[in-house]
Design a protein around this motif. Structure first.
Motif, PDB file in Angstrom:
ATOM      1  N   ALA A   1      64.477 -76.266 -14.694  1.00 36.64           N
ATOM      2  CA  ALA A   1      65.589 -76.448 -13.556  1.00 36.64           C
ATOM      3  C   ALA A   1      67.164 -75.712 -14.063  1.00 36.64           C
ATOM      4  CB  ALA A   1      65.581 -78.639 -12.924  1.00 36.64           C
ATOM      5  N   THR A   2      66.867 -76.708 -15.180  1.00 33.56           N
ATOM      6  CA  THR A   2      68.349 -76.196 -15.061  1.00 33.56           C
ATOM      7  C   THR A   2      68.627 -74.392 -16.082  1.00 33.56           C
ATOM      8  OG1 THR A   2      67.990 -77.625 -17.051  1.00 33.56           O
ATOM      9  CG2 THR A   2      70.120 -75.869 -17.180  1.00 33.56           C
ATOM     10  N   GLY A   3      66.863 -73.852 -16.390  1.00 40.24           N
ATOM     11  CA  GLY A   3      67.205 -72.484 -16.261  1.00 40.24           C
ATOM     12  C   GLY A   3      66.975 -71.664 -15.183  1.00 40.24           C
ATOM     13  N   LEU A   4      66.683 -71.756 -13.604  1.00 38.21           N
ATOM     14  CA  LEU A   4      67.037 -71.835 -12.843  1.00 38.21           C
ATOM     15  C   LEU A   4      68.306 -72.149 -11.983  1.00 38.21           C
ATOM     16  CD1 LEU A   4      63.529 -73.564 -11.586  1.00 38.21           C
ATOM     17  CD2 LEU A   4      64.390 -70.753 -11.755  1.00 38.21           C
TER      18      LEU A   4
ATOM     19  N   ASN B   1      69.720 -66.344 -21.024  1.00 37.23           N
ATOM     20  CA  ASN B   1      70.530 -66.535 -21.927  1.00 37.23           C
ATOM     21  C   ASN B   1      70.680 -65.593 -22.276  1.00 37.23           C
ATOM     22  OD1 ASN B   1      72.398 -68.037 -23.449  1.00 37.23           O
ATOM     23  ND2 ASN B   1      71.532 -67.414 -24.968  1.00 37.23           N
ATOM     24  N   MET B   2      69.442 -64.550 -22.710  1.00 39.69           N
ATOM     25  CA  MET B   2      69.468 -63.301 -23.452  1.00 39.69           C
ATOM     26  C   MET B   2      70.880 -62.810 -22.531  1.00 39.69           C
ATOM     27  SD  MET B   2      68.856 -63.422 -26.418  1.00 39.69           S
ATOM     28  CE  MET B   2      68.615 -61.310 -26.627  1.00 39.69           C
ATOM     29  N   TYR B   3      70.218 -62.316 -21.177  1.00 39.11           N
ATOM     30  CA  TYR B   3      71.364 -61.777 -20.149  1.00 39.11           C
ATOM     31  C   TYR B   3      72.176 -61.966 -20.111  1.00 39.11           C
ATOM     32  CZ  TYR B   3      72.448 -59.192 -16.330  1.00 39.11           C
ATOM     33  OH  TYR B   3      73.232 -58.188 -15.705  1.00 39.11           O
TER      34      TYR B   3
ATOM     35  N   MET C   1      64.666 -70.226 -27.498  1.00 41.39           N
ATOM     36  CA  MET C   1      66.240 -71.220 -27.087  1.00 41.39           C
ATOM     37  C   MET C   1      66.907 -71.176 -28.424  1.00 41.39           C
ATOM     38  SD  MET C   1      66.364 -72.585 -23.922  1.00 41.39           S
ATOM     39  CE  MET C   1      67.284 -73.731 -24.171  1.00 41.39           C
ATOM     40  N   ASN C   2      66.026 -70.713 -28.974  1.00 30.70           N
ATOM     41  CA  ASN C   2      67.492 -71.237 -30.472  1.00 30.70           C
ATOM     42  C   ASN C   2      68.105 -69.879 -31.346  1.00 30.70           C
ATOM     43  OD1 ASN C   2      66.939 -73.955 -31.069  1.00 30.70           O
ATOM     44  ND2 ASN C   2      64.385 -73.370 -31.523  1.00 30.70           N
TER      45      ASN C   2
ATOM     46  N   PHE D   1      72.002 -57.055 -20.547  1.00 31.10           N
ATOM     47  CA  PHE D   1      70.341 -55.986 -21.019  1.00 31.10           C
ATOM     48  C   PHE D   1      69.105 -56.381 -19.372  1.00 31.10           C
ATOM     49  CE2 PHE D   1      70.123 -54.975 -25.505  1.00 31.10           C
ATOM     50  CZ  PHE D   1      71.879 -53.915 -24.842  1.00 31.10           C
ATOM     51  N   GLU D   2      69.200 -55.429 -18.657  1.00 30.91           N
ATOM     52  CA  GLU D   2      68.108 -55.275 -17.337  1.00 30.91           C
ATOM     53  C   GLU D   2      67.147 -56.346 -17.452  1.00 30.91           C
ATOM     54  OE1 GLU D   2      68.304 -55.585 -13.070  1.00 30.91           O
ATOM     55  OE2 GLU D   2      70.008 -55.324 -13.886  1.00 30.91           O
ATOM     56  N   ARG D   3      66.326 -55.762 -18.880  1.00 31.89           N
ATOM     57  CA  ARG D   3      65.128 -55.789 -18.863  1.00 31.89           C
ATOM     58  C   ARG D   3      65.599 -58.074 -19.368  1.00 31.89           C
ATOM     59  NH1 ARG D   3      67.298 -53.495 -23.670  1.00 31.89           N
ATOM     60  NH2 ARG D   3      67.005 -54.304 -26.018  1.00 31.89           N
ATOM     61  N   TYR D   4      66.003 -58.781 -19.449  1.00 37.05           N
ATOM     62  CA  TYR D   4      66.542 -59.799 -19.192  1.00 37.05           C
ATOM     63  C   TYR D   4      66.227 -60.765 -18.280  1.00 37.05           C
ATOM     64  CZ  TYR D   4      66.699 -58.810 -24.755  1.00 37.05           C
ATOM     65  OH  TYR D   4      67.086 -57.321 -25.761  1.00 37.05           O
ATOM     66  N   LEU D   5      67.053 -60.348 -17.838  1.00 36.76           N
ATOM     67  CA  LEU D   5      66.844 -60.853 -16.420  1.00 36.76           C
ATOM     68  C   LEU D   5      65.673 -60.105 -15.298  1.00 36.76           C
ATOM     69  CD1 LEU D   5      68.911 -61.753 -14.580  1.00 36.76           C
ATOM     70  CD2 LEU D   5      69.333 -60.223 -13.746  1.00 36.76           C
ATOM     71  N   ASP D   6      65.642 -59.490 -16.331  1.00 38.87           N
ATOM     72  CA  ASP D   6      63.801 -59.126 -15.100  1.00 38.87           C
ATOM     73  C   ASP D   6      62.379 -60.147 -15.361  1.00 38.87           C
ATOM     74  OD1 ASP D   6      64.513 -57.236 -13.079  1.00 38.87           O
ATOM     75  OD2 ASP D   6      63.895 -55.485 -15.361  1.00 38.87           O
ATOM     76  N   THR D   7      63.147 -60.078 -17.217  1.00 45.12           N
ATOM     77  CA  THR D   7      61.717 -61.536 -18.209  1.00 45.12           C
ATOM     78  C   THR D   7      62.142 -62.426 -17.066  1.00 45.12           C
ATOM     79  OG1 THR D   7      62.061 -60.126 -19.664  1.00 45.12           O
ATOM     80  CG2 THR D   7      60.576 -62.050 -19.803  1.00 45.12           C
TER      81      THR D   7
END
Length: 414
Positions: A323-326, A271-273, A191-192, A278-284
């Motif tokens: 929920a916010t992350g979703l 947030n990283m995506y 988060m940071n 970078f697709e790897r962050y969306l996948d994670t």
């Protein structure tokens, strides 16, 4: 297990004042997310002291009265952040209840000296929330730019090119005497990383972006189990970069899934995506979200740890952060080319169902906090649970703002 089916039956909609409706997607949503009581409660606390020097963290269990903590406690930036969120809401749904921007700035003043405190740990990201929010209002605010730059420099100074992470803690909280702690990295740290991107935007500093990316990549490699669940704490060898141990500080056991940590991972990798594409962050982010939603109990409210013996205390902090992350993840699915509307609908449905469940359990009109049933630390003696928590309220309001800004919910009628 909760299954997130799309709910469209009129009988269900009649139970709720508001409904989300977009591209054929429709699900009821509890009106408390947009209640005028939110502003009333927050304003009362914000105006209770002319020069804040202590900050609300959590309430007592019975009457919901805030306990205040001195700086530099890691949650000290959240209340100021709440005030900025309500400034945003007043623009999304025009109201004249308070000068939220002035209140947010007032609650930020005493945080400024912390930007020069090089002894702080990874939580400089959370402490900087009001200054990051100020830059969204006024990108040219030099005071906020300087604070964000300094907070980011503190986090960057904790980066090890051997471990390829920023050090989260210098030692495990609550530990006494000799330990095996060397270089500790916690899942919360995801988060940071945003503070590094925010400072990179100000100063065109690619090094800060690179640090965030290296930290996230190392976290993907080492922090997750095959099913997508996250360990809370990794202890690295600072000389070789090897993993010494995987453990917990706030979860039920070293091999269990502390639910707030899992929710930090959902939002952090979304947030990283968002920042890198970078697709790897969306996948994670998808993997962590799938694990989280698949393990929710029938109540829809997360326990403090998915593997804790039943009955386990609930954790509304975990619920609202997830929920916010979703909702963030759903927004990212829509941004793909072509848009992944099936995925976006899945995550929105899960987010709103989670928010509804948390609201049903924990909405507390008579408390100073918005919600109850947060778990600060269930391993404490005595356990610190069933309270209101300032970051619960922060993410509850943020989730509501996201629904409004994405045109997924209407402003309430005055």
């Amino acid at each position: 297990m909760v299954r997130f089916a799309v709910l469209t039956a009129p009988v269900l909609l009649s139970l709720h004042v508001l409904a989300i409706s977009q591209k054929g997607f429709q699900v009821p949503i509890r009106p408390e997310l947009f209640s005028p009581l939110i502003a009333t409660k927050v304003q009362a606390v914000a105006e209770s002291t002319p020069v804040p020097s202590v900050f609300p963290q959590y309430t007592d269990r019975t009457s919901g009265v805030w306990n205040y903590f001195e700086l530099p406690f890691w949650t000290s930036g959240f209340f100021g952040g709440i005030l900025y969120l309500l400034d945003t809401r007043s623009k999304l749904c025009p109201s004249k209840q308070a000068d939220w921007l002035a209140l947010g700035r007032n609650w930020s003043v005493s945080l400024l000296p912390l930007a020069d405190d090089k002894t702080l740990d990874h939580d400089v990201g959370f402490l900087s929330y009001p200054f990051q929010a100020e830059l969204l209002v006024n990108s040219g605010n030099k005071t906020a730019q300087t604070a964000v730059t300094k907070f980011a420099a503190t986090l960057a100074s904790r980066f090890s090119p051997v471990v390829n992470c920023t050090r989260s803690w210098d030692k495990t909280p609550g530990s006494t005497g000799p330990t095996t702690d060397d270089f500790l990295v916690i899942i919360d740290n995801m988060m940071n990383l945003e503070i590094l991107f925010a400072a990179a935007d100000i100063n065109k500093n690619q090094t800060l972006r690179d640090i965030a990316i290296k930290h996230a990549d190392t976290t993907i490699r080492n922090h997750f189990r095959p099913d997508g669940s996250a360990f809370q704490v990794l202890n690295y060898n600072s000389t070789t970069g090897a993993v010494i141990e995987r453990k917990t500080a706030f979860g039920y056991a070293d091999n269990s899934t502390w639910t707030r940590g899992q929710s930090w991972a959902i939002y952090g990798f979304a947030n990283m995506y968002n920042r890198t594409r970078f697709e790897r962050y969306l996948d994670t982010a998808r993997r962590t979200a799938s694990l989280y939603t698949s393990r929710l109990p029938s109540s829809g409210v997360p326990p403090w740890d998915f593997d804790a013996p039943s009955p386990a205390p609930a954790d509304t902090a975990s619920g609202v952060i997830a929920a916010t992350g979703l909702l963030f993840l759903a927004q990212l699915e829509e941004s793909l080319s072509p848009p992944n509307r099936t995925g976006a609908e899945l995550w929105r449905n899960a987010a709103v169902t989670l928010l509804n469940s948390v609201t049903d359990l924990a909405w507390k009109p008579s408390w100073q906090s918005l919600l109850s049933n947060g778990t600060v630390n269930n391993r404490a003696d005595p356990p610190n649970n069933s309270t209101g928590i300032v970051y619960v309220d922060y993410f509850y309001i943020k989730a509501g703002n996201m629904l409004l800004s994405q045109k997924l919910a209407p402003c309430p009628k005055n």
